[in-house]
Design a protein around this motif. Sequence first.
Motif, PDB file in Angstrom:
ATOM      1  N   ILE A 102     100.564   2.459  -1.450  1.00  0.00           N
ATOM      2  CA  ILE A 102     101.822   0.395  -1.041  1.00  0.00           C
ATOM      3  C   ILE A 102     102.751   1.010   0.214  1.00  0.00           C
ATOM      4  O   ILE A 102     102.422  -0.093   0.767  1.00  0.00           O
ATOM      5  CB  ILE A 102     103.116   0.971  -2.393  1.00  0.00           C
ATOM      6  N   CYS A 103     102.905   2.413   0.056  1.00  0.00           N
ATOM      7  CA  CYS A 103     103.933   2.608   1.664  1.00  0.00           C
ATOM      8  C   CYS A 103     102.356   2.402   2.823  1.00  0.00           C
ATOM      9  O   CYS A 103     102.342   1.817   4.291  1.00  0.00           O
ATOM     10  CB  CYS A 103     104.069   3.779   2.145  1.00  0.00           C
ATOM     11  N   ILE A 104     101.060   2.694   2.997  1.00  0.00           N
ATOM     12  CA  ILE A 104     100.450   2.171   3.745  1.00  0.00           C
ATOM     13  C   ILE A 104      99.712   1.275   4.076  1.00  0.00           C
ATOM     14  O   ILE A 104     100.104   0.662   4.939  1.00  0.00           O
ATOM     15  CB  ILE A 104      98.501   3.030   3.157  1.00  0.00           C
ATOM     16  N   ALA A 105      99.974   0.205   3.078  1.00  0.00           N
ATOM     17  CA  ALA A 105      99.865  -1.268   2.742  1.00  0.00           C
ATOM     18  C   ALA A 105     101.078  -1.991   3.630  1.00  0.00           C
ATOM     19  O   ALA A 105     101.222  -3.252   4.137  1.00  0.00           O
ATOM     20  CB  ALA A 105      99.880  -1.910   1.552  1.00  0.00           C
ATOM     21  N   TYR A 106     102.483  -1.499   3.194  1.00  0.00           N
ATOM     22  CA  TYR A 106     103.587  -2.013   4.270  1.00  0.00           C
ATOM     23  C   TYR A 106     103.583  -1.385   5.829  1.00  0.00           C
ATOM     24  O   TYR A 106     103.893  -2.342   6.501  1.00  0.00           O
ATOM     25  CB  TYR A 106     105.083  -1.173   3.303  1.00  0.00           C
ATOM     26  N   LEU A 107     102.803  -0.110   6.073  1.00  0.00           N
ATOM     27  CA  LEU A 107     102.735  -0.131   6.655  1.00  0.00           C
ATOM     28  C   LEU A 107     102.091  -0.758   8.123  1.00  0.00           C
ATOM     29  O   LEU A 107     102.025  -1.405   9.118  1.00  0.00           O
ATOM     30  CB  LEU A 107     102.576   1.575   7.805  1.00  0.00           C
ATOM     31  N   VAL A 108     100.297  -1.065   7.489  1.00  0.00           N
ATOM     32  CA  VAL A 108      99.079  -2.331   8.091  1.00  0.00           C
ATOM     33  C   VAL A 108     100.241  -3.437   7.901  1.00  0.00           C
ATOM     34  O   VAL A 108     100.037  -4.189   9.297  1.00  0.00           O
ATOM     35  CB  VAL A 108      98.333  -2.317   6.780  1.00  0.00           C
ATOM     36  N   THR A 109     101.195  -4.405   6.668  1.00  0.00           N
ATOM     37  CA  THR A 109     101.299  -5.345   7.408  1.00  0.00           C
ATOM     38  C   THR A 109     102.317  -5.305   8.184  1.00  0.00           C
ATOM     39  O   THR A 109     103.361  -6.486   8.997  1.00  0.00           O
ATOM     40  CB  THR A 109     102.457  -5.820   5.465  1.00  0.00           C
ATOM     41  N   ILE A 110     103.382  -4.335   8.222  1.00  0.00           N
ATOM     42  CA  ILE A 110     103.941  -4.236   9.336  1.00  0.00           C
ATOM     43  C   ILE A 110     103.410  -4.993  10.811  1.00  0.00           C
ATOM     44  O   ILE A 110     103.727  -5.550  11.650  1.00  0.00           O
ATOM     45  CB  ILE A 110     105.059  -2.899   9.684  1.00  0.00           C
ATOM     46  N   GLY A 111     102.051  -3.318  10.654  1.00  0.00           N
ATOM     47  CA  GLY A 111     101.228  -4.279  11.835  1.00  0.00           C
ATOM     48  C   GLY A 111     101.022  -5.513  12.114  1.00  0.00           C
ATOM     49  O   GLY A 111     100.852  -6.082  13.087  1.00  0.00           O
ATOM     50  N   ASP A 112     100.029  -6.154  11.258  1.00  0.00           N
ATOM     51  CA  ASP A 112      99.559  -7.834  11.242  1.00  0.00           C
ATOM     52  C   ASP A 112     101.171  -8.842  11.675  1.00  0.00           C
ATOM     53  O   ASP A 112     100.398  -9.303  12.523  1.00  0.00           O
ATOM     54  CB  ASP A 112      99.427  -7.552   9.591  1.00  0.00           C
ATOM     55  N   GLN A 113     101.985  -8.439  11.465  1.00  0.00           N
ATOM     56  CA  GLN A 113     103.119  -9.428  12.081  1.00  0.00           C
ATOM     57  C   GLN A 113     103.751  -9.093  13.125  1.00  0.00           C
ATOM     58  O   GLN A 113     103.282 -10.490  13.950  1.00  0.00           O
ATOM     59  CB  GLN A 113     104.617  -9.208  10.846  1.00  0.00           C
ATOM     60  N   TYR A 114     103.199  -7.978  13.745  1.00  0.00           N
ATOM     61  CA  TYR A 114     102.936  -8.096  15.229  1.00  0.00           C
ATOM     62  C   TYR A 114     102.263  -8.608  16.005  1.00  0.00           C
ATOM     63  O   TYR A 114     102.952  -9.071  16.696  1.00  0.00           O
ATOM     64  CB  TYR A 114     103.768  -6.817  15.290  1.00  0.00           C
ATOM     65  N   ASP A 115     101.080  -8.473  15.400  1.00  0.00           N
ATOM     66  CA  ASP A 115     100.022  -8.675  16.013  1.00  0.00           C
ATOM     67  C   ASP A 115     100.779 -10.623  15.850  1.00  0.00           C
ATOM     68  O   ASP A 115      99.869 -11.244  16.380  1.00  0.00           O
ATOM     69  CB  ASP A 115      98.916  -8.422  15.010  1.00  0.00           C
ATOM     70  N   ARG A 116     100.526 -11.161  14.453  1.00  0.00           N
ATOM     71  CA  ARG A 116     100.718 -12.262  14.828  1.00  0.00           C
ATOM     72  C   ARG A 116     101.488 -12.730  16.144  1.00  0.00           C
ATOM     73  O   ARG A 116     101.612 -13.852  16.632  1.00  0.00           O
ATOM     74  CB  ARG A 116     101.567 -12.642  13.614  1.00  0.00           C
ATOM     75  N   ILE A 117     102.934 -12.504  15.791  1.00  0.00           N
ATOM     76  CA  ILE A 117     102.673 -12.603  17.065  1.00  0.00           C
ATOM     77  C   ILE A 117     103.497 -12.522  18.004  1.00  0.00           C
ATOM     78  O   ILE A 117     103.465 -13.523  18.776  1.00  0.00           O
ATOM     79  CB  ILE A 117     104.989 -11.705  17.281  1.00  0.00           C
ATOM     80  N   PHE A 118     102.568 -11.645  18.836  1.00  0.00           N
ATOM     81  CA  PHE A 118     102.112 -11.605  20.207  1.00  0.00           C
ATOM     82  C   PHE A 118     100.753 -12.499  20.303  1.00  0.00           C
ATOM     83  O   PHE A 118     100.267 -12.333  21.691  1.00  0.00           O
ATOM     84  CB  PHE A 118     101.343  -9.502  20.774  1.00  0.00           C
ATOM     85  N   MET A 119      99.771 -12.079  19.573  1.00  0.00           N
ATOM     86  CA  MET A 119      99.052 -13.428  19.453  1.00  0.00           C
ATOM     87  C   MET A 119      99.336 -14.425  19.561  1.00  0.00           C
ATOM     88  O   MET A 119      98.831 -14.924  21.199  1.00  0.00           O
ATOM     89  CB  MET A 119      98.226 -13.455  18.235  1.00  0.00           C
ATOM     90  N   SER A 120     100.502 -15.097  19.541  1.00  0.00           N
ATOM     91  CA  SER A 120     101.214 -16.626  19.045  1.00  0.00           C
ATOM     92  C   SER A 120     101.399 -16.337  20.683  1.00  0.00           C
ATOM     93  O   SER A 120     101.369 -17.689  21.137  1.00  0.00           O
ATOM     94  CB  SER A 120     101.873 -17.038  18.401  1.00  0.00           C
ATOM     95  N   TYR A 121     102.252 -15.710  21.156  1.00  0.00           N
ATOM     96  CA  TYR A 121     102.422 -15.656  22.928  1.00  0.00           C
ATOM     97  C   TYR A 121     101.680 -15.030  23.748  1.00  0.00           C
ATOM     98  O   TYR A 121     102.343 -15.797  24.809  1.00  0.00           O
ATOM     99  CB  TYR A 121     104.068 -15.134  22.853  1.00  0.00           C
ATOM    100  N   PHE A 122     101.122 -14.394  23.624  1.00  0.00           N
ATOM    101  CA  PHE A 122      99.832 -14.019  24.949  1.00  0.00           C
ATOM    102  C   PHE A 122      98.769 -14.258  24.355  1.00  0.00           C
ATOM    103  O   PHE A 122      98.290 -13.633  25.251  1.00  0.00           O
ATOM    104  CB  PHE A 122     100.221 -12.537  25.113  1.00  0.00           C
ATOM    105  N   GLY A 123      97.789 -14.337  23.350  1.00  0.00           N
ATOM    106  CA  GLY A 123      96.670 -14.756  23.574  1.00  0.00           C
ATOM    107  C   GLY A 123      96.143 -13.669  22.551  1.00  0.00           C
ATOM    108  O   GLY A 123      96.375 -12.270  22.395  1.00  0.00           O
ATOM    109  N   ASP A 124      94.666 -14.572  22.962  1.00  0.00           N
ATOM    110  CA  ASP A 124      93.854 -13.200  21.868  1.00  0.00           C
ATOM    111  C   ASP A 124      93.767 -11.075  22.586  1.00  0.00           C
ATOM    112  O   ASP A 124      93.197 -10.775  22.055  1.00  0.00           O
ATOM    113  CB  ASP A 124      92.019 -13.693  21.508  1.00  0.00           C
ATOM    114  N   ASN A 125      93.943 -11.248  24.180  1.00  0.00           N
ATOM    115  CA  ASN A 125      93.354 -10.484  25.052  1.00  0.00           C
ATOM    116  C   ASN A 125      94.839  -9.395  24.974  1.00  0.00           C
ATOM    117  O   ASN A 125      95.410  -8.247  25.471  1.00  0.00           O
ATOM    118  CB  ASN A 125      93.096 -10.803  26.269  1.00  0.00           C
ATOM    119  N   PHE A 126      96.054  -9.631  24.026  1.00  0.00           N
ATOM    120  CA  PHE A 126      97.104  -8.963  24.252  1.00  0.00           C
ATOM    121  C   PHE A 126      97.316  -7.593  23.947  1.00  0.00           C
ATOM    122  O   PHE A 126      98.217  -6.606  23.866  1.00  0.00           O
ATOM    123  CB  PHE A 126      98.108  -9.881  23.231  1.00  0.00           C
TER     124      PHE A 126
END
Length: 429
Positions: A102-126
């Motif tokens: 579950i701790c691993i899942a939490y860290l993966v989820t945190i990374g997913d959320q950052y990816d979602r933010i950066f992809m929305s603002y900087f595009g696929d090549n962020f």
Amino acid sequence: MTVPSEPSVGIGWLSVAFGLANASIGVGVLNYPSAYDKVGGIAIAEYMQLIIVAIIMFSMFVLIYCADISKGNTYHEVLSNICGKRAEIVVAVDICLATYGICIAYLVTIGDQYDRIFMSYFGDNFCQNWYLDRRFTITVTSLFIAPLCYLKQLDFLRHTGPLGIVSMLYVVILTIYQHYALDDVKRGTIKTSPESFSSLLSVIPVMCFGYQCNEVVIPIYASMRNRRIKNYFKAAFIAWTTLIFLYGTVGYFGYTTFGSLVLPDIIQMFNARDPFVMIGVCALIFKMAITYPQMSFVGRGSFVGVYGILTKQSANDLEKREKCRRFIISSLWFASTLFFGIFAPDIGLVIEILGTLSVLNVFMFPSACLICLVKRTDLRLSLLVKSLFVITAIILSSVGIGALALVSYQIYVDIGSISQETKTLLCSL
């Protein structure tokens, strides 16, 4: 927790319902639309959920029935009293592995959320910018989490439980909102049947992970004001009815919005430029960050418990070098989960692995309890009841073994066939 000695002490059944729901709902809800696709569509997924919930509730009542017989107040105590000391070790290892995953899942989820933010603002090549790469963002965020993992007690975090419920409820509302707000979204096909029988069964662990909370069932039951199975049934019925509604809502609206194109983390499908989405993303990051230390704390306790049993040390003996042991275990725990969290392909694979441990809690441990109850001479069970216990145990364990075998194969397949789209989104190289 201890059994209340006075009727006025303890929590009511409504509080029990909230506790069960809070213990069950979590990161698994993000993966439900993807599970709907794997299982073969909405109708089959809904039927599967009802069957899984029925089995989970049955296994839960087996455990609290055993708690009444053994007078145990924790998961470890009940399994130890009913099935023996070895079962207690197995349960402690299971809890340790589950909290680790579950701790691993939490860290993966945190990374997913950052990816979602950066992809929305900087595009696929962020991810070409190293400071936006998930390996960097997860590491930086984890540095704020790490100090909390070394504390002996986490009492100051006990009031953050409602935040977890609010965060997950927001995901539900956000999924509905996006279903109606997104007009030009690229939609995949909506399945109406599973691709194979194995794909149908392979989703069992994922759904078990979403609903099961067997580790806390007995402690919550022990803390009830009126410790009766009837009262617990009312609480469990409300809790799982609520969970079915929440998971079913996310699964239905998430899957009908994106179809077969849905990703393992539904939030990754949304545009973080939308303020409502940004709020949800930030809430999830914060929720995962404050919940990680709590899971680490539980896992560390289970690890120390197993260590104490295997080395035959008493509580006083363990306390002598507690500070040094806590530092070593916490450091290894944090460093290893960070490593796996950075390089895990996606949250769906992590949840599949965690689901295998949930299968043990839902199918295997209750089956072992039923068999051990039959062997007891002090219960005076009739031949019919004993036969029903044995038949039920055989059925549950057979389904559990089959699901474990299939999901193990599915994990192997998923590791080798992570889609290019997911790789790009998660900045994997």
